[in-house]
Design an enzyme around this catalytic site. Structure first.
Site, mmCIF file in Angstrom:
data_model
loop_
_atom_site.group_PDB
_atom_site.id
_atom_site.type_symbol
_atom_site.label_atom_id
_atom_site.label_comp_id
_atom_site.label_asym_id
_atom_site.label_seq_id
_atom_site.Cartn_x
_atom_site.Cartn_y
_atom_site.Cartn_z
ATOM 1 N N CYS A 94 3.214 -5.542 5.644
ATOM 2 C CA CYS A 94 2.165 -5.855 6.623
ATOM 3 C C CYS A 94 2.550 -5.484 8.067
ATOM 4 O O CYS A 94 2.585 -4.312 8.386
ATOM 5 C CB CYS A 94 1.781 -7.323 6.496
ATOM 6 S SG CYS A 94 0.160 -7.682 7.218
ATOM 7 N N ARG A 128 -10.865 -10.381 9.418
ATOM 8 C CA ARG A 128 -9.569 -10.255 8.735
ATOM 9 C C ARG A 128 -9.784 -9.997 7.238
ATOM 10 O O ARG A 128 -10.776 -10.433 6.653
ATOM 11 C CB ARG A 128 -8.742 -11.539 8.902
ATOM 12 C CG ARG A 128 -8.340 -11.831 10.318
ATOM 13 C CD ARG A 128 -7.316 -12.937 10.376
ATOM 14 N NE ARG A 128 -6.013 -12.502 9.897
ATOM 15 C CZ ARG A 128 -5.128 -11.823 10.618
ATOM 16 N NH1 ARG A 128 -5.409 -11.495 11.860
ATOM 17 N NH2 ARG A 128 -3.973 -11.468 10.111
ATOM 18 N N HIS A 194 2.014 -9.718 1.046
ATOM 19 C CA HIS A 194 2.904 -10.701 1.682
ATOM 20 C C HIS A 194 3.625 -11.589 0.690
ATOM 21 O O HIS A 194 3.267 -11.656 -0.477
ATOM 22 C CB HIS A 194 2.069 -11.640 2.544
ATOM 23 C CG HIS A 194 2.001 -11.211 3.952
ATOM 24 N ND1 HIS A 194 3.099 -11.121 4.754
ATOM 25 C CD2 HIS A 194 0.942 -10.868 4.710
ATOM 26 C CE1 HIS A 194 2.719 -10.729 5.949
ATOM 27 N NE2 HIS A 194 1.421 -10.566 5.952
HETATM 28 N N1 GLN Z 1 -0.690 -8.416 12.986
HETATM 29 C C1 GLN Z 1 -1.065 -7.658 11.868
HETATM 30 C C2 GLN Z 1 -2.505 -7.744 11.424
HETATM 31 O O1 GLN Z 1 -3.146 -8.778 11.575
HETATM 32 C C3 GLN Z 1 -0.146 -8.034 10.741
HETATM 33 C C4 GLN Z 1 -0.343 -9.418 10.242
HETATM 34 C C5 GLN Z 1 0.552 -9.766 9.151
HETATM 35 O O2 GLN Z 1 1.687 -9.294 9.033
HETATM 36 N N2 GLN Z 1 0.044 -10.673 8.328
HETATM 37 O O3 GLN Z 1 -3.003 -6.788 10.908
#
Ligand code: GLN
Length: 246
Positions: A94, A128, A194
């Site tokens: 990520c 998101r 993740h």
């Molecule tokens: N900041 C990045 C995004 O929101 C990565 C977030 C994350 O590693 N979960 O895309």
């Protein structure tokens, strides 16, 4: 045989227990009698990149990525690029994955110049992309399904110099638009998955270990381990996500 694992930015890039992936790599080495050591490299600490065999970078929020940007641009980015070109194995998750590309523009318009080790860029979106997801990884024979959890605002778009890690079967992947997930280049794996990625996908953990050992010793045979529980966890998620998509 010996394997040295380097954990880059464990202090800033470690969301949802990303570091559990290192525990899995180390344990699967120990179970086979491979000497393994883990070397954390937090912000500001120098290490001898040529001495490590396998690298890990976890995920992080936009603010954490911004904190390390100066350092990664000034010197650590160069070391990571050299390690990649030298064929070292690297798993990036990520936020750590995004930093390997050319650039990242956050959803609120902040521009980050990344290290440009791999040919892709990322652009934040107000919506998101969150949830359990699954993709098909064609590299090992048979087209293995990888299960994971994603949570990102950035959409990542691959250039012609790299290939995707897999094709999305459930969820969003790189951008929710083109059906790709993650990136592959030399011995690098970048992914939006993740947390406990490797415990649920032991074939991927062994793939990384094998790549690192082959690069170091020329060849590597990994004895099979008892993966009954890991395979059960994997199968459970595959079934759940297949039902969700039906
Ligand atoms: N900041 C990045 C995004 O929101 C990565 C977030 C994350 O590693 N979960 O895309």
């Amino acid at each position: 045989m010996e394997l040295k694992i380097c954990h880059i930015y464990p202090d800033l890039l470690n969301l949802y227990g990303d570091r559990g992936n290192i525990a899995v790599l180390a344990q699967r080495c120990r179970a086979r009698g491979i000497d393994v050591s883990v070397h954390p490299l937090p912000l500001g600490e120098r290490g001898d990149f040529s001495a490590y065999d396998l690298f890990f970078i976890g995920g992080g929020q936009d603010a954490d990525q911004a904190l390390l940007l100066d350092e990664i641009q000034q010197w650590r980015g160069g070391e990571i690029r050299a390690a990649i070109e030298d064929g070292k194995a690297l798993l990036a998750i990520c936020g750590g994955y995004q930093l390997l590309g050319h650039s990242y523009r956050t959803w609120d318009g902040k521009e980050m110049d990344c290290i440009g080790a791999l040919d892709f860029y990322s652009v934040g979106d107000k919506t998101r992309m969150i949830g359990d997801y699954m993709f098909q990884w064609d590299e090992p024979s048979g087209g293995v399904k990888v299960v994971g959890f994603e949570n990102h605002s950035a959409k990542t778009f691959l250039g012609s110099g790299v290939r995707p890690f897999g094709n999305v079967l459930a969820g969003y992947g790189n951008n929710g638009e083109d059906g790709t997930e993650g990136v592959r280049y030399h011995n690098v794996f970048g992914t939006y998955s993740h947390g406990p990625l490797l415990p649920k996908n032991p074939i991927l953990a062994d793939w990384l270990i094998r790549l690192a050992l082959e690069r170091k010793y020329g060849s590597a045979e990994l004895a099979p381990l008892n993966d009954v529980l890991e395979e059960r966890a994997h199968r459970y998620m595959v079934e759940r996500l297949t039902k969700r998509e039906a």
